[in-house]
Structure formats: C-alpha cells, structure tokens
Design an enzyme around this catalytic site. Structure first.
Site, PDB file in Angstrom:
ATOM      1  N   ASP A 182     -12.585   6.563   3.606  1.00 15.12           N
ATOM      2  CA  ASP A 182     -11.365   6.388   4.397  1.00 15.12           C
ATOM      3  C   ASP A 182     -10.910   4.922   4.398  1.00 15.12           C
ATOM      4  OD1 ASP A 182      -9.243   7.156   5.920  1.00 15.12           O
ATOM      5  OD2 ASP A 182     -10.380   7.380   7.802  1.00 15.12           O
ATOM      6  N   ARG A 186      -7.688  -0.711   0.963  1.00 19.37           N
ATOM      7  CA  ARG A 186      -8.130  -2.001   0.414  1.00 19.37           C
ATOM      8  C   ARG A 186      -8.467  -1.896  -1.067  1.00 19.37           C
ATOM      9  NH1 ARG A 186     -12.611  -2.249   4.987  1.00 19.37           N
ATOM     10  NH2 ARG A 186     -10.923  -1.030   5.920  1.00 19.37           N
ATOM     11  N   ASP A 235       1.366   6.469   5.455  1.00 23.43           N
ATOM     12  CA  ASP A 235       0.417   5.468   4.946  1.00 23.43           C
ATOM     13  C   ASP A 235       0.961   4.715   3.731  1.00 23.43           C
ATOM     14  OD1 ASP A 235      -1.936   4.200   5.497  1.00 23.43           O
ATOM     15  OD2 ASP A 235      -3.222   5.592   4.401  1.00 23.43           O
ATOM     16  N   LYS A 242     -10.954  12.373   8.013  1.00 19.42           N
ATOM     17  CA  LYS A 242     -10.423  12.040   9.333  1.00 19.42           C
ATOM     18  C   LYS A 242     -10.556  13.251  10.265  1.00 19.42           C
ATOM     19  CE  LYS A 242      -6.974   8.583   7.980  1.00 19.42           C
ATOM     20  NZ  LYS A 242      -7.630   7.451   8.674  1.00 19.42           N
ATOM     21  N   ASP A 284      -3.154  10.191   3.562  1.00 15.52           N
ATOM     22  CA  ASP A 284      -4.541   9.752   3.729  1.00 15.52           C
ATOM     23  C   ASP A 284      -5.319  10.758   4.578  1.00 15.52           C
ATOM     24  OD1 ASP A 284      -6.900   8.381   3.953  1.00 15.52           O
ATOM     25  OD2 ASP A 284      -6.108   6.769   5.230  1.00 15.52           O
ATOM     26  N   LYS A 333       0.857  -1.194   0.000  1.00  9.21           N
ATOM     27  CA  LYS A 333       0.000   0.000   0.000  1.00  9.21           C
ATOM     28  C   LYS A 333       0.892   1.242   0.000  1.00  9.21           C
ATOM     29  CE  LYS A 333      -3.354   2.604   2.871  1.00  9.21           C
ATOM     30  NZ  LYS A 333      -4.233   2.599   4.051  1.00  9.21           N
ATOM     31  N   GLU A 370      -9.719   3.329   2.014  1.00  8.29           N
ATOM     32  CA  GLU A 370      -9.172   3.457   0.650  1.00  8.29           C
ATOM     33  C   GLU A 370      -8.079   2.443   0.353  1.00  8.29           C
ATOM     34  OE1 GLU A 370      -7.955   5.048   3.158  1.00  8.29           O
ATOM     35  OE2 GLU A 370      -5.805   4.880   2.815  1.00  8.29           O
TER      36      GLU A 370
HETATM   37  N1  BES Z   1      -4.461   4.529   6.819  1.00  7.89           N
HETATM   38  C1  BES Z   1      -5.575   4.217   7.641  1.00  7.89           C
HETATM   39  C2  BES Z   1      -5.237   3.255   8.785  1.00  7.89           C
HETATM   40  C3  BES Z   1      -4.274   3.734   9.833  1.00  7.89           C
HETATM   41  C4  BES Z   1      -4.745   4.190  11.047  1.00  7.89           C
HETATM   42  C5  BES Z   1      -2.912   3.662   9.649  1.00  7.89           C
HETATM   43  C6  BES Z   1      -3.883   4.607  12.026  1.00  7.89           C
HETATM   44  C7  BES Z   1      -2.045   4.084  10.625  1.00  7.89           C
HETATM   45  C8  BES Z   1      -2.535   4.548  11.831  1.00  7.89           C
HETATM   46  C9  BES Z   1      -6.680   3.567   6.809  1.00  7.89           C
HETATM   47  O1  BES Z   1      -6.754   3.964   5.484  1.00  7.89           O
HETATM   48  C10 BES Z   1      -7.974   3.922   7.462  1.00  7.89           C
HETATM   49  O2  BES Z   1      -8.318   5.063   7.427  1.00  7.89           O
HETATM   50  N2  BES Z   1      -8.672   2.935   8.022  1.00  7.89           N
HETATM   51  C11 BES Z   1      -9.911   3.131   8.643  1.00  7.89           C
HETATM   52  C12 BES Z   1     -10.859   2.102   8.119  1.00  7.89           C
HETATM   53  C13 BES Z   1     -12.275   2.351   8.487  1.00  7.89           C
HETATM   54  C14 BES Z   1     -12.785   3.574   7.767  1.00  7.89           C
HETATM   55  C15 BES Z   1     -13.091   1.162   8.122  1.00  7.89           C
HETATM   56  C16 BES Z   1      -9.737   2.999  10.139  1.00  7.89           C
HETATM   57  O3  BES Z   1      -8.934   2.172  10.578  1.00  7.89           O
HETATM   58  O4  BES Z   1     -10.374   3.738  10.879  1.00  7.89           O
HETATM   59 ZN    ZN Z   2      -5.028   4.715   4.650  1.00  9.81          ZN
HETATM   60 MN    MN Z   3      -7.993   5.676   5.277  1.00 10.09          MN
END
Ligand code: BES
Ligand code: ZN
Ligand code: MN
Length: 500
Positions: free
Chosen positions: A348, A352, A289, A278, A271, A266, A350
């Site tokens: 968010d 996947r 990210d 966020k 992000d 990834k 994204e």
């Molecule tokens: N890049 C984030 C995940 C992340 C969180 C990485 C904290 C490093 C530290 C990912 O793209 C994300 O935003 N995930 C969401 C998924 C949710 C919307 C289902 C999350 O984990 O809140």
């Molecule tokens: Zn992300």
């Molecule tokens: Mn995200």
C-alpha cells in the site's frame, strides 16, 4: 466566454445582473463614481433596513428598477472590513458569487469593479481575482444520474463597470479565468470514477492537452517500461489487467533546454492497497489517488495558455494498484529505474515507488529542480488535517521561492522535517538498499523521504496533498470532491521564475 470590453459606465450595462461589493465602512464608497450618480442614499436605506449585509461573503439580491432599464437585479456581496481585505478574501468573495450564479442559474453578469477595491488591491488586480474566484465558485461536478433533467447553465458573459483601463481589466480577468479553468479541469479528472479513468485514459487526456497547447509529449507503455527497467512502476502495476503509462510533457519557454523545472505527479488511478489490502472504508475515495497527476496537468494547461519564458517538464507515472495471483507482495525485492533495490514491506506504500521512477526520469530529461505532487500518505492528514498540504525539501532557497508562490495563491503549505535519522530508517533493510515502509510513526516523512532518495542532490520539494486534494464537504472555493489543489501554485511558481 463573451467579454465585452467597452462597458465603462452604469448606463451602458446591458446585463440583467450587476454585482457590487459592499463594505462595513460604506461611507468611503460615496467618493466613488457610480455611487452618487445612481444609488445616492439608496444603499444607506437598504443597509439601515437590513435588506443588504456587509458581512464578508454574505450575498443579498435586490430587485432593481430605475434609470437603466436593462438591469433587473443587483447582487450585493459583503466585504466586511475593507481595510483588512486580502487577495485571499477577495478570491473567496468572488467564489461565493460564482456559487450563487450556479445556484440561481445566472450566465451573464456585470461587475462594478471599483466596489471591490481595497487598500492593497486595485481594480486591475480585482479583475484577476474575479476571473479566478467566479469560475472556481461556479464549478459543479458532473454526475451520472439518469433522473437529472436540469440543464446546466454556464457562466458565459461578463461586463465591467470600471474606472481603470478597460483592456487591462479584461486581460487580467481572462488570466484569472485561465487559472480557474485549469483547476476545474483537475477537479473533474479527480472526480472521474476509476472505471472511467485508467492509466491509458489518463495518458490519452494528456495527449489531448499536449495537442491543444502544442507541447512535446511522450507516452511509454508497459513493453517500453519493461525495456528500460522501470521496476517501481512495473511492480505496482503487476496485479493489474490495465497497462501502466509514463507520461512526459515538455514545454520549452526559452531558447535552450536549461534551467528546467520538473513537475512529477502520482497518477494512481485506483489504490486498493494491493496485498496489504486497505480496509473497506479506507478504499472508498481512492479514485482520487491521481490528484497529483491532475495537479501537474492542470498547471501545464495554465502554462500552455500563458506561455511563460521558463522551461518545464512534467512526468506522470500512472497505474492502478490491484491484487491478482501475479501482484507485488510484501517481502518482494524490486529494482528501481535508477538501479537501487527496494524491499517491499507494504504494497500500500505504492505511490513512492511510482514517484521514484518518474523522478529519476525527470532528472534524466534535464530537470534542474524537482517538485513531486502526490496523495501520498494518510499520515499527512493526521499531522496537518484536511486543509494543509504537507511539504518536505532538501533545499531552503528553492522552498522559499515556492512558498512565495503558495502565499500568493492562498494554498496553505506547511513543511515537515526530514532528518538524517529519518533517512537512516528509509535506508534500513537486510536485503536491499531501501525499504518502502519504515513504520507508521510520522510516516508522511518516510513517504516523501523515499522519493527524496531518488531526487538525490537536485533541489527538490515534495508535496503531500492526501488531505487537500479531495474535499469531503463543500468549501468556499468549490464543491465537495476534487479540489485541484496546487494547480495555481505550481503555475504561479513557473510564472514567477520566468519573470525573474
Ligand atoms: N493513496 C494512499 C494515501 C491516501 C490516504 C490518500 C488517504 C488519500 C487519502 C497511499 O498510497 C497509502 O496507502 N499510504 C499509506 C502508506 C502506509 C502503508 C505506509 C497510508 O498512508 O496509510
Ligand atoms: Zn496511493
Ligand atoms: Mn497506497
């Protein structure tokens, strides 16, 4: 780095600093070559006076004046109970010395290798761990302070005092250094501010790596991704003024392009969350990210330097996740590269979408097994904390093979389940084949499980490094910031498969 391969004895050390491992039961050391000749009862006295410590990782510096006139100081590092010392312990011990070298601005050391031998680890293996640990611990992250007038001192010369075959000691140290250097490259990439690392920049970096190690590389731009219909990565990129990139690197280690390990990373360079924005505190740090991409590129550098007899393909999907009048919205339905449709419930989620297309591409290019690496979910941090990588798999045997590599490198990985019920929830949508966000309960599993829908029957492992890719404080193997997690484990897996 200057590695002298002719230093076998104490008298011939020309460095000003000698590193010695000191253990609780140091009376065992008295059987060792250097001890009696040059230190005799001295260590006993230092220990008795509390001038040096045998506690694990504890470092003490002693000025030296004696038979060797070049030598100015000895750095003792505690080994604790020698009998219990594992490879993980020794790696950490050497990292502690590496850190001390950077603090004290030492560029040049001699190592009494014999003093680091344990019941399980001989001098040659110690030399590997020295090359690895010293360079991991020595790493410092670049900064952009205009006031900084300190000149960096780099660790650039080493000598070995050893009773083992010196060529073997030197070559093992060098391989350890290759491993650490690759980790440090990944760390620096993660630490780059997002305005200095766009998808285009990441692709240019990959081209540099490919040129250096003579890899075949392909970089697809936005127009090319549109042409082949990579709807996942394009949907994430819609809100950005920066173009996306799909980066594919091939390393052919055997005659035919068969038995190919696919590494999928990834590479989200920033992000924001997109329209599912966020919160302001949650956005900070999202420059990291692309930690999965950095991990894959780091592993490729080890592979490029060590040339194992194993085929590897690396596929990295790179873009940032931004907002604009044109950005992807919740409720959008998109068509992925493999033709499956996805209802977007959360912009968010994204990573996947990017990984799914990259995974399909890796399969098309001949990957027979797949490992995707991604800072994918906050859920993995809730479940496992910041010091464990979360894993999913569809193949017990492949996962067992992977865990052997992870155990060797000391990178902690813990598997979570992926059940039929979980898959049902990923496949639940009134309007599309899949949805990208089934809920927040155990959502690490939904993130990785989504990618699994695109791996299909190919043996696959998902690694969620959201907790482990970025350290919020200094740790034994390195400073705050990018950790380069999984670089060593991925390369070790490839090496092990090559030797089987
Ligand atoms: N890049 C984030 C995940 C992340 C969180 C990485 C904290 C490093 C530290 C990912 O793209 C994300 O935003 N995930 C969401 C998924 C949710 C919307 C289902 C999350 O984990 O809140
Ligand atoms: Zn992300
Ligand atoms: Mn995200």
């Amino acid at each position: 780095m200057n590695i002298e391969n002719n230093v076998k004895t104490f008298e011939t050390v020309t460095s000003e600093t000698l590193i010695i491992g000191i253990q609780k039961h140091h009376e065992q050391m008295k059987n060792w070559s250097l001890f009696n000749e040059f230190f005799g009862e001295k260590i006993d006295v230092w220990l008795r006076n509390g001038e040096i410590s045998t506690d694990a990782h504890k470092i003490t510096k002693i000025p030296y004046t004696g038979v060797n006139s070049q030598l100015k100081r000895i750095i003792f590092v505690g080994l604790g109970e020698r009998k219990n010392s594992t490879t993980d312990d020794l790696r950490e011990v050497f990292a502690a010395i590496g850190k001390e070298m950077s603090v004290s601005k030492l560029s040049d050391i001699a190592i009494w290798v014999e003093s680091f031998v344990t019941d399980q680890i001989d001098e040659v293996k110690s030399a590997f761990l020295a090359g690895e640990g010293l360079h991991l611990g020595n790493y410092t992250s670049p900064n952009y302070k205009t006031s900084s007038n300190e000149t960096d001192v780099y660790f650039d010369a080493v000598q070995f005092v050893t009773t083992a075959n010196i060529e073997e000691v030197v070559s093992n140290f060098e391989v350890g250094k290759i491993y650490a250097d690759a980790v440090n490259e990944a760390r620096s990439l993660i630490n780059l501010p997002p305005n200095m690392l766009t998808a285009t920049d990441l692709a240019n970096y990959a081209v540099e790596v490919a040129t250096k190690y003579d890899f075949e590389i392909e970089v697809l731009n936005k127009a090319q991704l549109e042409e082949i219909g990579m709807g996942g990565i394009l949907a994430v990129n819609r809100g950005s003024v920066e173009e996306p990139r799909l980066i594919t690197i091939k390393y052919q280690g055997t005659q035919n392009w068969e038995n190919v390990i696919g590494l999928v990373g990834k590479g989200v360079t920033y992000d924001t969350g997109g329209y599912s924005l966020k919160p302001r505190e949650g956005m900070i740090g999202m420059k990291g990210d692309m930690g999965g991409a950095a991990g894959v590129l780091g592993a490729m550098q080890i592979i490029g330097a060590t040339r194992p007899k194993q085929n590897v393909i690396a596929v990295i999907g790179s873009t940032d996740n931004m907002v604009s009048g044109d950005a992807m919205k919740p409720d959008d339905v998109i068509t992925m590269y493999n033709g499956k449709t996805v209802e977007v419930l959360n912009t968010d989620a994204e990573g996947r979408l990017v990984l799914a297309d990259a995974t399909t591409y890796a399969k098309q290019q001949g990957a027979n097994v797949l490992i995707d690496v991604a800072t994918l979910t906050g859920g993995v941090i809730v479940a496992l904390g910041n010091d464990k990588t979360g894993a999913l798999t569809n193949n017990e045997e492949f996962f067992a093979e992977f865990m052997e590599a992870a155990n060797e490198t000391g990178e902690f990985v813990w598997r979570l389940p992926l059940t039929e019920n979980d898959k049902k929830r990923i496949r639940k949508s009134d309007v599309a084949d899949l949805n990208n966000s089934p809920g927040r309960d155990g959502h690490m599993i939904f993130g990785g499980g989504f990618v699994g829908e695109f791996a299909e029957d190919t043996p696959w492992i998902h690694l969620d490094i959201a907790g482990t890719s970025d350290a919020s404080a200094p740790h034994v193997l390195g400073p705050k910031g990018g950790t380069g997690v999984m670089v060593r484990t991925l390369a070790t897996l490839v090496e092990k498969r090559a030797n089987n």
